[in-house]
Every structure is written in structure tokens, then in C-alpha cells.
Scaffold this motif. Sequence first.
Motif, short mmCIF file in Angstrom:
data_model
loop_
_atom_site.label_atom_id
_atom_site.label_comp_id
_atom_site.label_asym_id
_atom_site.label_seq_id
_atom_site.Cartn_x
_atom_site.Cartn_y
_atom_site.Cartn_z
N VAL A 118 18.13 14.72 49.24
CA VAL A 118 16.83 14.18 49.62
C VAL A 118 15.73 15.15 49.21
O VAL A 118 14.66 14.75 48.75
CB VAL A 118 16.79 13.92 51.13
CG1 VAL A 118 15.37 13.59 51.59
CG2 VAL A 118 17.73 12.78 51.50
N ALA A 119 15.97 16.44 49.37
CA ALA A 119 14.97 17.45 49.02
C ALA A 119 15.68 18.66 48.44
O ALA A 119 16.68 19.11 48.98
CB ALA A 119 14.16 17.85 50.26
N GLY A 120 15.16 19.18 47.33
CA GLY A 120 15.71 20.39 46.76
C GLY A 120 16.80 20.14 45.74
O GLY A 120 17.04 19.02 45.29
N HIS A 121 17.47 21.23 45.39
CA HIS A 121 18.50 21.23 44.35
C HIS A 121 19.76 21.92 44.86
O HIS A 121 19.69 22.84 45.67
CB HIS A 121 17.99 21.98 43.11
CG HIS A 121 16.74 21.41 42.53
ND1 HIS A 121 16.73 20.54 41.46
CD2 HIS A 121 15.43 21.60 42.86
CE1 HIS A 121 15.48 20.21 41.18
NE2 HIS A 121 14.69 20.83 42.01
N LEU A 122 20.90 21.48 44.36
CA LEU A 122 22.16 22.12 44.67
C LEU A 122 22.42 23.22 43.64
O LEU A 122 22.58 22.95 42.44
CB LEU A 122 23.29 21.09 44.63
CG LEU A 122 23.30 20.09 45.78
CD1 LEU A 122 24.09 18.85 45.42
CD2 LEU A 122 23.86 20.73 47.04
N VAL A 123 22.43 24.47 44.10
CA VAL A 123 22.54 25.62 43.22
C VAL A 123 23.75 26.46 43.64
O VAL A 123 23.95 26.71 44.84
CB VAL A 123 21.25 26.47 43.26
CG1 VAL A 123 21.39 27.72 42.41
CG2 VAL A 123 20.06 25.64 42.77
N ARG A 124 24.54 26.90 42.67
CA ARG A 124 25.72 27.72 42.97
C ARG A 124 25.32 29.03 43.64
O ARG A 124 24.36 29.69 43.27
CB ARG A 124 26.47 28.03 41.68
CG ARG A 124 27.28 26.89 41.11
CD ARG A 124 28.61 26.71 41.81
NE ARG A 124 29.48 27.85 41.63
CZ ARG A 124 30.32 28.02 40.61
NH1 ARG A 124 30.37 27.11 39.64
NH2 ARG A 124 31.09 29.08 40.54
N TYR A 125 26.09 29.43 44.64
CA TYR A 125 25.89 30.68 45.35
C TYR A 125 26.47 31.83 44.53
O TYR A 125 27.52 31.68 43.90
CB TYR A 125 26.57 30.59 46.71
CG TYR A 125 26.34 31.74 47.65
CD1 TYR A 125 25.08 32.30 47.83
CD2 TYR A 125 27.41 32.26 48.41
CE1 TYR A 125 24.88 33.34 48.73
CE2 TYR A 125 27.21 33.29 49.31
CZ TYR A 125 25.95 33.83 49.46
OH TYR A 125 25.75 34.86 50.35
N CYS A 126 25.80 32.96 44.54
CA CYS A 126 26.24 34.14 43.79
C CYS A 126 27.69 34.49 44.13
O CYS A 126 28.03 34.70 45.30
CB CYS A 126 25.32 35.31 44.13
SG CYS A 126 25.90 36.92 43.57
N PRO A 127 28.60 34.57 43.14
CA PRO A 127 30.02 34.84 43.43
C PRO A 127 30.26 36.18 44.13
O PRO A 127 31.04 36.22 45.09
CB PRO A 127 30.68 34.80 42.04
CG PRO A 127 29.77 33.98 41.20
CD PRO A 127 28.40 34.26 41.70
N PRO A 128 29.64 37.29 43.71
CA PRO A 128 29.89 38.53 44.45
C PRO A 128 29.43 38.46 45.90
O PRO A 128 30.06 39.06 46.79
CB PRO A 128 29.08 39.59 43.66
CG PRO A 128 28.97 39.02 42.29
CD PRO A 128 28.86 37.55 42.48
N CYS A 129 28.33 37.73 46.17
CA CYS A 129 27.89 37.55 47.56
C CYS A 129 28.94 36.79 48.34
O CYS A 129 29.24 37.12 49.51
CB CYS A 129 26.56 36.81 47.60
SG CYS A 129 25.12 37.79 47.10
N ALA A 130 29.50 35.74 47.73
CA ALA A 130 30.54 34.96 48.40
C ALA A 130 31.77 35.81 48.66
O ALA A 130 32.37 35.76 49.75
CB ALA A 130 30.90 33.73 47.56
#
Length: 345
Positions: A118-130
Motif C-alpha cells: 500500500v505504501a513504500g517499497h520492499l527492499v532487501r535487508y543488509c545480509p551482514p546485519c541479518a
Amino acid sequence: MLDDPGLYGPRRPLPLRVRPVPGESTGSFVNRLAHANGLSLAAFLDRVGQGEASAYAERVEKYPQSTEMYVNEAGLRYLAVLADRAAGLLQQDLPSLGAEHLLPGQEAAQWWWRWEPVAGHLVRYCPPCADAQGVGQTVWRMSPDSWQVCLQHGYWSDDSRGRGPDFVQLAELPETVTAQRVRQQLAEQWGPAGEELFADAFQVAVYWWTRMPDTARWVRRAWTAGLDAREMRAAPLVIYPEAAELARAMVDFEYAGQRDTAARTRWLESVEQLMSGWGVDAAEGRQALLVWLVRHRTEPPELGSPAGRPRLALARGHDRIASRTGSVSQRSCLTWQLGMAAADM
């Protein structure tokens, strides 16, 4: 039991807990919670209520980068019980569960898996942060912009769903890292005005890139990132440094408070000198600057200085158009969009 799920809802949490990543999409979190407990997505959703997962339910699980899940109040309560996390805490971490995004209907628990957020974009999370958080699966976050930058690990990620790298490591693009720091500094120093002036500068750079995608420094950055120089995915990454430097020039113009013809002419000439140094054709790109100057030629309303921050109020022409929230295009007084034809800008 954290919340009363109603007569027919789940009574106990699932055996294995999954901690949401702040900003994570609901679909990403639900996928991770289901898989951690050995459930297919369909089996998990049966516990959340009744819903709609499009005509091809299996594609929802296969393409989390293209879909987002929404629930009503009852569905939120069910999800909170299953996740063993208070509904309010889930809403803090998962933006699509916010009150403004809840589905209507107060009786039966409902969910809806949309093909577009509905609002915004789906962006991959930083792998090292995960990895640092012990997250074993891919995480998708909701982002107002179609990209995010992790300064800690030097990663650029976006909502790309096509060919090319999932992430760009910025070790060979230090100017992009610097640009993100400048963006944050402007927001910290000037508050919403700093964020909106960065948005204005970014929109001007979008205008330039649309007309001049073959500018040498932008082509070089795209190739360094492993991207095609003319694909739209490359544009935010390659224009970021110029947008940040232009934003600082816009802050200087606003802070000086001189808006007569002579002051506007001096500022335009100074920015055109910057463009010349960047290899951006000033004659081709000055129209965007002129539009910005028109929006910012009137005096701003008188405002008090926020505590601990110097005063910077933007012109009325800007405030009538720009939003206080959302993506860079929404927060700017320049309304063109990346992907528009040059003639439509």
C-alpha cells in the motif's frame, strides 16, 4: 496468552519464536515465523483467519519481494498470539500493521496478501546485519524509497526484481557512502527542512539523469556496481553524490534568505559551475534548477527556532507541494518521477 484472540482464534503461541526486524514487511516476518515452525505458508495462514492470497497462492510464498500482507484488528490479535508478541509491539516493528493500514471488519479475522504494498517499497535487508541478529532467512523491509543504504557494512540494496546483483557493496563507491552521511547530517542539523531539501536535490538529479544518462561519472559508477548504465535501477545509486552536494547548496540558499533576482542568479551560476565540474551539461540541466527557484522564491512564514537546532523554514511555494512524509519524490516540491519520459517532466 498476550491478547484475547476471540472465540475461534489461536490460544497459544507457536513453539518457536521469531523476532521481527524493525521495519520488516509483514509478509517477510510471517514467512520466517511459519518456516521456523515447520509450517507451509498456507498452513500458517489458516491460523491467522480468512483471507485472499491472489489467484496463485503458491507465488506469494515464492516471491516475497513482490507481495505484502495486511490484516484487520482481529487478524492482528491472532498474529500476536502466534508470535507471542504484544500487538502494539508488532505494530512498532512491522509498518504494514500500523493502524492506518488495518483492513476493515471487526468480527472475523481477515488477511489480504496484496501484489503491491500500500505504501513504500520492499527492499532487501543488509545480509551482514541479518547475520549479526541471527536471522537465517532473507528479510524484506518496508522502505519509503526504493533503496536503502547500510553505512555500517557499506551495502546498497533496492527493490529490484530483475537481473543483476541483489546488493551492491560500496567499497569501490565511497562517494555514495559519503552522500548517505551528508543526507543524514542534513536531517540531523536541519530537521524536516534538511530532509526535504535533499529530496528536492535528488529530484533535480533525476531530471538530469533522465536527459543525460550517459554522463561519464554516472556510467562509471553503474559499471562499478555491476549495473547497466541506462537501467532505472542504477539511477538512484549513481546520482546520489551529486544530489547530496546539490542539497548542501540548496541549504545555503535557503539559510542566506536572499531571494531577489541577483541572489537567485548568483546561486544558479554557482550550481552551474558545480555541474560543469561533474560533467553534467548545464544548458541541458538548468531548467530543473529554474523550476526549483520558482518554488522557493517567496519568503517562508516566520517560525521560531526549534530547541537545539538553527532555524530553516522553507518557502511557501515548497510547502504547498511537498509532503512531510514518504519517499523523496513525495517530500519534494518537484513532482516528476523517475521513469517518466523527459518530455513529461
